[in-house]
Design a protein around this motif. Structure first.
Motif, mmCIF file in Angstrom:
data_model
loop_
_atom_site.group_PDB
_atom_site.id
_atom_site.type_symbol
_atom_site.label_atom_id
_atom_site.label_comp_id
_atom_site.label_asym_id
_atom_site.label_seq_id
_atom_site.Cartn_x
_atom_site.Cartn_y
_atom_site.Cartn_z
ATOM 1 N N ILE A 113 33.987 -96.307 -16.984
ATOM 2 C CA ILE A 113 33.959 -94.994 -16.334
ATOM 3 C C ILE A 113 34.683 -95.056 -14.995
ATOM 4 O O ILE A 113 34.476 -95.974 -14.204
ATOM 5 C CB ILE A 113 32.509 -94.526 -16.122
ATOM 6 N N GLU A 114 35.543 -94.077 -14.762
ATOM 7 C CA GLU A 114 36.196 -93.918 -13.469
ATOM 8 C C GLU A 114 35.564 -92.729 -12.751
ATOM 9 O O GLU A 114 35.366 -91.674 -13.344
ATOM 10 C CB GLU A 114 37.695 -93.624 -13.646
ATOM 11 N N LEU A 115 35.270 -92.891 -11.482
ATOM 12 C CA LEU A 115 34.748 -91.810 -10.654
ATOM 13 C C LEU A 115 35.766 -91.486 -9.570
ATOM 14 O O LEU A 115 36.237 -92.375 -8.865
ATOM 15 C CB LEU A 115 33.422 -92.201 -10.011
ATOM 16 N N HIS A 116 36.109 -90.204 -9.464
ATOM 17 C CA HIS A 116 37.059 -89.751 -8.457
ATOM 18 C C HIS A 116 36.414 -88.641 -7.629
ATOM 19 O O HIS A 116 35.716 -87.778 -8.169
ATOM 20 C CB HIS A 116 38.340 -89.220 -9.112
ATOM 21 N N ALA A 117 36.674 -88.654 -6.343
ATOM 22 C CA ALA A 117 36.084 -87.665 -5.443
ATOM 23 C C ALA A 117 36.683 -86.276 -5.628
ATOM 24 O O ALA A 117 36.105 -85.284 -5.201
ATOM 25 C CB ALA A 117 36.253 -88.108 -3.992
ATOM 26 N N SER A 118 37.866 -86.196 -6.255
ATOM 27 C CA SER A 118 38.485 -84.896 -6.544
ATOM 28 C C SER A 118 39.103 -84.958 -7.933
ATOM 29 O O SER A 118 39.241 -86.032 -8.527
ATOM 30 C CB SER A 118 39.558 -84.558 -5.507
ATOM 31 N N VAL A 119 39.516 -83.805 -8.443
ATOM 32 C CA VAL A 119 40.099 -83.748 -9.779
ATOM 33 C C VAL A 119 41.612 -83.977 -9.757
ATOM 34 O O VAL A 119 42.271 -83.858 -10.789
ATOM 35 C CB VAL A 119 39.780 -82.401 -10.463
ATOM 36 N N SER A 120 42.163 -84.307 -8.605
ATOM 37 C CA SER A 120 43.616 -84.469 -8.491
ATOM 38 C C SER A 120 44.136 -85.632 -9.322
ATOM 39 O O SER A 120 45.335 -85.686 -9.630
ATOM 40 C CB SER A 120 44.017 -84.659 -7.029
ATOM 41 N N ALA A 121 43.248 -86.558 -9.710
ATOM 42 C CA ALA A 121 43.682 -87.704 -10.513
ATOM 43 C C ALA A 121 43.940 -87.329 -11.973
ATOM 44 O O ALA A 121 44.496 -88.133 -12.730
ATOM 45 C CB ALA A 121 42.634 -88.810 -10.450
ATOM 46 N N LEU A 122 43.563 -86.120 -12.375
ATOM 47 C CA LEU A 122 43.730 -85.698 -13.770
ATOM 48 C C LEU A 122 45.007 -84.882 -13.938
ATOM 49 O O LEU A 122 45.192 -83.870 -13.239
ATOM 50 C CB LEU A 122 42.512 -84.866 -14.197
ATOM 51 N N ASP A 123 45.876 -85.308 -14.816
ATOM 52 C CA ASP A 123 47.087 -84.564 -15.183
ATOM 53 C C ASP A 123 47.913 -84.145 -13.965
ATOM 54 O O ASP A 123 48.279 -82.969 -13.801
ATOM 55 C CB ASP A 123 46.718 -83.327 -16.021
ATOM 56 N N ASN A 124 48.191 -85.129 -13.121
ATOM 57 C CA ASN A 124 49.057 -84.917 -11.948
ATOM 58 C C ASN A 124 48.571 -83.769 -11.050
ATOM 59 O O ASN A 124 49.367 -83.019 -10.480
ATOM 60 C CB ASN A 124 50.497 -84.644 -12.388
ATOM 61 N N GLY A 125 47.255 -83.638 -10.962
ATOM 62 C CA GLY A 125 46.685 -82.657 -10.042
ATOM 63 C C GLY A 125 46.702 -81.225 -10.527
ATOM 64 O O GLY A 125 46.504 -80.299 -9.730
ATOM 65 N N LEU A 136 35.405 -85.788 -10.424
ATOM 66 C CA LEU A 136 35.973 -86.116 -11.731
ATOM 67 C C LEU A 136 35.415 -87.441 -12.223
ATOM 68 O O LEU A 136 35.438 -88.443 -11.506
ATOM 69 C CB LEU A 136 37.498 -86.203 -11.635
ATOM 70 N N LEU A 137 34.911 -87.434 -13.444
ATOM 71 C CA LEU A 137 34.566 -88.655 -14.168
ATOM 72 C C LEU A 137 35.503 -88.776 -15.354
ATOM 73 O O LEU A 137 35.766 -87.781 -16.043
ATOM 74 C CB LEU A 137 33.123 -88.610 -14.686
ATOM 75 N N ILE A 138 36.003 -89.965 -15.607
ATOM 76 C CA ILE A 138 36.804 -90.201 -16.804
ATOM 77 C C ILE A 138 36.147 -91.326 -17.606
ATOM 78 O O ILE A 138 35.978 -92.434 -17.103
ATOM 79 C CB ILE A 138 38.261 -90.566 -16.465
ATOM 80 N N GLU A 139 35.746 -90.990 -18.824
ATOM 81 C CA GLU A 139 35.180 -91.973 -19.744
ATOM 82 C C GLU A 139 36.340 -92.548 -20.563
ATOM 83 O O GLU A 139 36.849 -91.912 -21.485
ATOM 84 C CB GLU A 139 34.144 -91.304 -20.646
ATOM 85 N N ARG A 140 36.782 -93.743 -20.206
ATOM 86 C CA ARG A 140 38.031 -94.275 -20.752
ATOM 87 C C ARG A 140 37.994 -94.547 -22.247
ATOM 88 O O ARG A 140 39.011 -94.435 -22.926
ATOM 89 C CB ARG A 140 38.411 -95.564 -20.002
ATOM 90 N N ASN A 141 36.839 -94.930 -22.787
ATOM 91 C CA ASN A 141 36.788 -95.241 -24.219
ATOM 92 C C ASN A 141 36.381 -94.053 -25.078
ATOM 93 O O ASN A 141 36.106 -94.197 -26.262
ATOM 94 C CB ASN A 141 35.851 -96.423 -24.476
ATOM 95 N N GLY A 142 36.329 -92.851 -24.479
ATOM 96 C CA GLY A 142 36.079 -91.648 -25.259
ATOM 97 C C GLY A 142 37.354 -91.127 -25.891
ATOM 98 O O GLY A 142 38.444 -91.677 -25.704
#
Length: 374
Positions: A113-125, A136-142
């Motif tokens: 799991i990746e935790l980000h303080a903002s959603v800017s890490a998803l799809d180039n912001g 933003l949470l990203i579940e990498r193996n989903g």
């Protein structure tokens, strides 16, 4: 024609087909019965197929895990893994909800799991300007799984190794001393155990008030560019499921409820407008996307959000596997393994270990009977 079996599974959706295949692999004599075609009814027909392990309810986590509970993984796990496209799954949510997810999985479960303080890490912001206060949470193996293809492969396996009877609707079941008669048209079949995996559209009685039918509306949108992975937008109570480079599916929230699927109001209501308003708040306004079609699926739901898995009474030879609240496809491999282990133990006279009983206790159908009596 063979008419006597160890187990008859009713309903060849993703849950019933998975359970039947796991039982066959465990050496039981099985018949799978389906009123239509495998995977062609109810929730399986229209499933979005987002596979994710994060659950706020700790009782559900054993059902969404990808590994084996007993021994090694089998045919069901293998076919699901084969169909799974590991894109990752993104969760847009408040810091509080993200914290609840992390607390629920514990330190061991945070490795993927990746935790980000903002959603800017998803799809180039792309979502950053529209969700400035969300994390933003990203579940990498989903990822995503094509449940219909998986069900087709499971039914093929069952046809080769056991008995698959499609286009045959079950009329009723009669419990006798130590076995169950299953009546379907001109046939009368017998089994030591029957599994009701019919979702919201089954012919068998369930504990009063334990399960109900609910609509699952969704809209497919043509858009300039879909997300790189499925997105669970908690703050908007919806999801974005990419179906290609320019087509995505979005969940609506104008839902109907009834005691049985046959009683549901399947009208579209204003679900399309509702979806368009939600996606606009994620940056997919009318200049970026166009509704293609809105459809209404359905599934069996429970009031506490936990499925019914087990016998409705201690003496019954009918097992329930229903009430999966629209996400049975991501639980099917583990549920199939757990039920195959339990029914195999009942057939051989082997008692269940404490770990297995602890997992299954939360899903016992009698919990609703107990509430009604209290």
């Amino acid at each position: 024609m063979k008419t006597s079996f160890d187990v008859i599974v009713i309903g060849a959706g993703v849950m019933g087909a998975s359970i039947a295949a796991a039982l066959v692999e465990n050496g039981l004599d099985v018949a799978l019965m389906e009123k239509g075609i495998g995977g062609g009814q109810g929730a399986t027909r229209d499933t979005g197929g987002i596979v994710r392990g994060l659950e706020l309810d700790p009782a559900l986590r054993p059902l969404t895990r990808r590994g084996a509970h007993h021994g090694s993984t089998g045919i069901v796990h293998a076919l699901f893994e084969q169909a799974l496209k590991r894109t990752g799954v993104a969760y847009i949510a408040s810091s509080e909800v993200c914290g609840q997810y992390l607390d629920a999985v514990g330190t061991e479960g945070t490795q993927n799991i990746e935790l980000h303080a903002s959603v800017s890490a998803l799809d180039n912001g792309r979502f950053a300007a529209f969700c400035p206060d969300e994390c933003l949470l990203i579940e990498r193996n989903g990822g995503m799984v094509d449940a219909r293809v998986t069900v087709s492969n499971l039914c093929r396996y069952i046809s080769e190794k056991a008995t698959f009877l499609d286009h045959l609707a079950v009329d009723r079941c009669v419990e006798l001393d130590g076995h169950v008669q299953v009546h379907a048209g001109k046939l009368c079949l017998e089994a030591t155990w029957v599994v009701d995996a019919c979702g919201a559209d089954g012919p068998l009685a369930r504990p009063h008030g334990a399960v109900h039918a609910r609509t699952i509306p969704f809209t497919r949108l043509g858009c300039d560019q879909t997300p790189s992975m499925p997105v669970i937008a908690h703050h908007l109570n919806t999801y974005l499921l990419p179906l290609g480079r320019s087509l995505m599916q979005v969940g609506g929230q104008r839902r109907q409820r009834a005691a049985h699927a046959s009683q549901l109001n399947l009208s579209l209501m204003d679900n399309e407008q509702d979806v368009m308003e939600r996606v606009a708040r994620l940056g997919y306004g009318k200049h970026h996307c166009t509704p293609v079609v809105t459809q209404i699926a359905w599934d069996a739901y429970t009031d506490d959000g936990r499925p019914l898995i087990g016998r409705s009474s201690s003496k019954s030879h009918v097992y329930l596997a229903t009430g999966f609240c629209g996400i049975g496809f991501k639980m099917a491999p583990s549920v199939a393994e757990l039920l195959a282990f339990e029914l195999g133990g009942l057939m051989s006279g082997t008692s269940m270990d404490a770990g297995h009983r602890a997992i299954m206790q939360a899903f016992c159908p009698s919990r609703f009977t107990e509430v009604a009596l209290s």
